[in-house]
Design an enzyme around this catalytic site. Sequence first.
Site, PDB file in Angstrom:
ATOM      1  N   SER A  17      -6.150   8.403  -9.268  1.00  0.00           N
ATOM      2  CA  SER A  17      -6.631   7.072  -9.650  1.00  0.00           C
ATOM      3  C   SER A  17      -7.253   7.045 -11.053  1.00  0.00           C
ATOM      4  CB  SER A  17      -7.633   6.551  -8.620  1.00  0.00           C
ATOM      5  OG  SER A  17      -6.970   6.301  -7.403  1.00  0.00           O
ATOM      6  N   LYS A  66     -13.342   4.546   3.926  1.00  0.00           N
ATOM      7  CA  LYS A  66     -12.729   3.216   3.955  1.00  0.00           C
ATOM      8  C   LYS A  66     -13.310   2.287   5.031  1.00  0.00           C
ATOM      9  CE  LYS A  66      -8.318   4.138   1.797  1.00  0.00           C
ATOM     10  NZ  LYS A  66      -6.879   3.859   1.789  1.00  0.00           N
ATOM     11  N   ASP A  78     -11.271 -11.455   4.319  1.00  0.00           N
ATOM     12  CA  ASP A  78     -10.692 -11.609   5.649  1.00  0.00           C
ATOM     13  C   ASP A  78      -9.627 -10.548   5.948  1.00  0.00           C
ATOM     14  OD1 ASP A  78     -10.652 -13.117   8.027  1.00  0.00           O
ATOM     15  OD2 ASP A  78      -8.685 -13.894   7.410  1.00  0.00           O
ATOM     16  N   GLY A 128      -3.052   5.921  12.575  1.00  0.00           N
ATOM     17  CA  GLY A 128      -4.341   6.086  11.913  1.00  0.00           C
ATOM     18  C   GLY A 128      -4.634   4.910  10.985  1.00  0.00           C
ATOM     19  N   ILE A 217       4.701   7.649   3.009  1.00  0.00           N
ATOM     20  CA  ILE A 217       3.544   7.234   2.191  1.00  0.00           C
ATOM     21  C   ILE A 217       2.882   8.418   1.491  1.00  0.00           C
ATOM     22  CG2 ILE A 217       3.135   5.263   3.695  1.00  0.00           C
ATOM     23  CD1 ILE A 217       0.480   6.775   4.509  1.00  0.00           C
TER      24      ILE A 217
END
Length: 274
Positions: A17, A66, A78, A128, A217
């Site tokens: 990142s 998270k 939301d 997960g 992913i």
Amino acid sequence: MTKRFGILAYPAKHSLSPLIHNEAFKMLNIDAEYGVFEVDEYGLAEFMNRVKHEPIDGLSVSLPHKETIMLYLDVVDDDAKKIGAVNTVVNRGGFLYGYNTDYLGSNMALEEVVGSLKGKNVSVLGAGGATRAIVYGLLKAGANVGIYNRSETKAHELADEFAGMFGVDVKSGSLENVVAGDILIQATSVWIKTPELKIEEFIDNEVIDKFEVIMDIIYKPRITPLLKRAEEMKKKIITGDKMFIYQALPQFKLLTEQKAPKAAMENILTKNLL
Ligand code: ATR
């Protein structure tokens, strides 16, 4: 004043990142720095106090924070609430706002290859946190979803929860009972936890053959054992770096209020994943 951002995770040192966000600041001449905040579960409360008061202007959030980070936020949007996880925090004048852009990332990675997800039949492996965001995105886009997991009960529970949330049917089962469809998404941590595992020990060729498009992913390695096998079987593949970069684009917009320079961020990521 130089704005301060960073990745909050544990471990965080190998995160990509900082690379892509700092590249974007450079491209757009934004006076900001994006660092690494390696903080474990025990340090989270104290760190979030720092974020508010120091101040730190915004965060990307990864494992293991998270879910728990929501306790320290003033407002959770939301989508993030329904997913049950936040991957982006923005500090607006001492008030902390939480968002989730992971589901946008998976949707964008898929839509780039298959077009609209409406009516597409998608099977997701894993039950997960990653699966939660992906399934949320798929259902929001109108896809038909099935969730398959090694521990079957977890798949059923997750499917029930999302079926109730969206008022649709969500299939579920074990990794041996994956129902055929258009797209197969690998969202377990198998290649992180057991990188040497043979593809046959994870999933049968017959399962892979039930789909046209296979997405994984995991982005290290970029070509996972599943994607390697899918390529051999002449399937279309989507690598994990796509979801990673596409969750970062809306995240950058939330953090800086500026449109992310997609090509520059993609280029530097590709160079570093080769
Ligand atoms: P995350 O939040 O990153 O999704 P997680 O909540 O720890 O991580 O979930 C990991 C997922 O990978 C689970 O679905 C797990 O299956 P179980 O629920 O049966 O534990 C799955 N997983 C991990 N290693 C696996 C393996 N070797 N084979 C199959 N599934 C695996």
